[in-house]
Design an enzyme around this catalytic site. Structure first.
Site, mmCIF file in Angstrom:
data_model
loop_
_atom_site.group_PDB
_atom_site.id
_atom_site.type_symbol
_atom_site.label_atom_id
_atom_site.label_comp_id
_atom_site.label_asym_id
_atom_site.label_seq_id
_atom_site.Cartn_x
_atom_site.Cartn_y
_atom_site.Cartn_z
ATOM 1 N N HIS A 205 0.806 -1.228 0.000
ATOM 2 C CA HIS A 205 0.000 0.000 0.000
ATOM 3 C C HIS A 205 0.835 1.272 0.000
ATOM 4 C CE1 HIS A 205 1.138 -0.197 4.211
ATOM 5 N NE2 HIS A 205 0.790 1.072 4.312
HETATM 6 C C1 UD1 Z 1 -1.466 5.388 6.382
HETATM 7 C C2 UD1 Z 1 -0.121 5.771 6.983
HETATM 8 C C3 UD1 Z 1 0.875 4.644 6.769
HETATM 9 C C4 UD1 Z 1 0.339 3.305 7.237
HETATM 10 C C5 UD1 Z 1 -1.024 3.061 6.599
HETATM 11 C C6 UD1 Z 1 -1.626 1.765 7.076
HETATM 12 C C7 UD1 Z 1 0.523 8.165 6.958
HETATM 13 C C8 UD1 Z 1 1.380 9.158 6.295
HETATM 14 N N1 UD1 Z 1 0.425 6.966 6.355
HETATM 15 O O1 UD1 Z 1 -1.279 5.273 4.977
HETATM 16 O O2 UD1 Z 1 2.060 4.933 7.477
HETATM 17 O O3 UD1 Z 1 1.233 2.288 6.881
HETATM 18 O O4 UD1 Z 1 -1.888 4.148 6.935
HETATM 19 O O5 UD1 Z 1 -2.814 1.474 6.403
HETATM 20 O O6 UD1 Z 1 -0.047 8.456 7.976
HETATM 21 N N2 UD1 Z 1 -8.862 5.303 2.617
HETATM 22 C C9 UD1 Z 1 -10.105 4.705 2.596
HETATM 23 N N3 UD1 Z 1 -10.622 4.300 3.797
HETATM 24 C C10 UD1 Z 1 -9.989 4.446 4.973
HETATM 25 C C11 UD1 Z 1 -8.736 5.075 4.975
HETATM 26 C C12 UD1 Z 1 -8.176 5.482 3.797
HETATM 27 O O7 UD1 Z 1 -10.721 4.537 1.557
HETATM 28 O O8 UD1 Z 1 -10.536 4.036 6.018
HETATM 29 C C13 UD1 Z 1 -8.271 5.696 1.324
HETATM 30 C C14 UD1 Z 1 -8.489 7.139 0.997
HETATM 31 O O9 UD1 Z 1 -8.679 7.244 -0.374
HETATM 32 C C15 UD1 Z 1 -7.161 7.788 1.352
HETATM 33 C C16 UD1 Z 1 -6.181 6.672 1.075
HETATM 34 O O10 UD1 Z 1 -6.863 5.470 1.378
HETATM 35 O O11 UD1 Z 1 -6.932 8.931 0.625
HETATM 36 C C17 UD1 Z 1 -4.924 6.744 1.910
HETATM 37 O O12 UD1 Z 1 -5.227 6.818 3.302
HETATM 38 P P1 UD1 Z 1 -4.201 7.569 4.321
HETATM 39 O O13 UD1 Z 1 -4.602 7.332 5.739
HETATM 40 O O14 UD1 Z 1 -4.032 8.981 3.900
HETATM 41 O O15 UD1 Z 1 -2.847 6.852 4.028
HETATM 42 P P2 UD1 Z 1 -2.498 5.309 3.982
HETATM 43 O O16 UD1 Z 1 -1.990 5.012 2.630
HETATM 44 O O17 UD1 Z 1 -3.621 4.479 4.518
#
Ligand code: UD1
Length: 357
Positions: A205
């Site tokens: 991811h």
């Molecule tokens: C975040 C953390 C990363 C961790 C990961 C675990 C940071 C910088 N990154 O990355 O260190 O390894 O979580 O999963 O804090 N989204 C959904 N549903 C959710 C959450 C996210 O659809 O419940 C989608 C959204 O489109 C979002 C994207 O995933 O924009 C990324 O989510 P985000 O929390 O920004 O970063 P992660 O890639 O999950």
């Protein structure tokens, strides 16, 4: 002592659970769970609270997704209000996600003490957002609980006074050990039609792997190829699924390459133990595979968890070496390693002991 535990994103729930359960038993402590809402889908958040026996968060900030500045800014604004209203004596942050750094900044600026669990980890790669979060959090925290010796060394090199640092071991392993029986009983691999030690478990991811079309399509080509030798189970993180769709890369699941929705904690632990090997870019899985001695390939140029390589079953790889490294594992040439010091299931107790002092 009113203690806030900051929950935010999937890996953090496993890190606060043992602390919450341990602090709940102490008369002097009132632990409060603050969920920033960085992760919010049922299968990215609620499912983990359920698996880990955590109650509904006491406070939910409802931050959601956004750019790094938007996410961190929203946590700071919302959490500052909470801090002023509730006046905790201590804020415990874990790991390295955006909410960890933002909650630390908000608390430190109000003069509220912060303890960081999983302090001192460094990948020495500032292109990783998590590295910036780690550096900021550690430089502001008042108490730094490290999982391994390299953590202490990194902090001392950065000028953090020794008195603030305490090596307590790996909190993720507390959760793993406490949940092992439940995870084994789930037999997730069997429900997915997979046999013991006869499949590969994949999780990817990181922006560096999934945000570029060329990289993501090469990874998927390798996975299709691998699945002709061994079945592959790849639960898709929402970021990964979004990028596959955006780039028009096929994410059709079949019997050999199972592309499924994100899975719960017990399911993931079960697959990590039962897999022939794991391919990942997750921090947590590097540690969990080390505990199980399951061979692990980490598709990253570096790791902030070097002990999983020096002691454990982990090996770094890159796009160029991915297929040769997979072939080696298919040919059964791999290391199993040993479990690092203080990865013994008693980390939360050591933290509580220190806080009591
Ligand atoms: C975040 C953390 C990363 C961790 C990961 C675990 C940071 C910088 N990154 O990355 O260190 O390894 O979580 O999963 O804090 N989204 C959904 N549903 C959710 C959450 C996210 O659809 O419940 C989608 C959204 O489109 C979002 C994207 O995933 O924009 C990324 O989510 P985000 O929390 O920004 O970063 P992660 O890639 O999950």
């Amino acid at each position: 002592m009113l203690i806030h535990l900051i929950a935010a994103a999937r890996p953090n729930f496993m890190k606060i659970a043992p602390l919450y359960h341990a602090l709940k038993k102490e008369e002097w402590a009132t632990p409060i769970i603050v969920h920033t809402g960085q992760h919010y889908d049922l299968n990215m958040s609620d499912a983990f609270f359920k698996d880990l026996g955590l109650p509904e968060p006491d406070i939910h900030l409802g931050i959601g997704s956004g750019t790094h500045a938007e996410q961190a800014g929203r946590v700071m604004i919302a959490y500052e209000k909470t801090l002023i209203e509730t006046k905790p004596d201590l804020v415990i942050v874990v790991g390295d996600v955006n909410s960890t750094m933002a909650a630390t900044l908000a608390a430190a600026k109000l003069g509220i003490k912060v303890a960081h669990v999983e302090a001192g980890l460094r990948s020495f790669d500032r292109t990783m957002p998590e590295e910036i979060n780690r550096i900021v959090t550690d430089s502001l925290a008042d108490i730094l609980f490290t999982p391994s010796k390299d953590g202490d060394e990194n902090l001392i090199r950065e000028g953090i006074p020794k008195a603030k640092i305490k090596m307590v071991g790996n909190i993720m392993i507390d959760t793993l050990i406490a949940n092992l029986e439940k995870a084994r009983n789930k037999k997730t691999h069997m429900h997915l039609g997979l046999k013991e030690k006869d499949f590969v478990y994949v999780t990817l991811h990181r922006p560096s792997n999934v945000d570029k079309k060329a990289t993501l399509s090469t990874i998927m080509e390798h996975l299709y190829r691998l699945s002709s030798f061994l079945p592959v189970c790849f639960p898709l993180h929402p970021r990964t699924r979004k990028m596959l769709t955006t780039y028009g890369i096929s994410c059709r699941s079949n019997n050999h390459l199972k592309l499924i929705d994100p899975i719960g904690y017990h399911d993931s632990i079960c697959l990590a133990e039962q897999a022939r090997f794991v391919l990942t870019d997750s921090g947590g899985l590097q540690e969990e595979t080390t505990f199980f001695k399951t061979p692990c390939l980490t598709l990253r140029p570096n790791t902030e968890r070097p002990v999983t390589i020096t002691d454990g079953s982990n090996k770094l790889t890159n796009i160029e070496n991915l297929w040769p490294d997979i072939e080696n594992l298919l040919n059964d040439s791999h290391k199993t390693g040993k479990i690092p010091e203080l990865w013994d299931g008693h980390t939360a107790e050591r933290i509580v002991e220190r806080l009591r002092e």
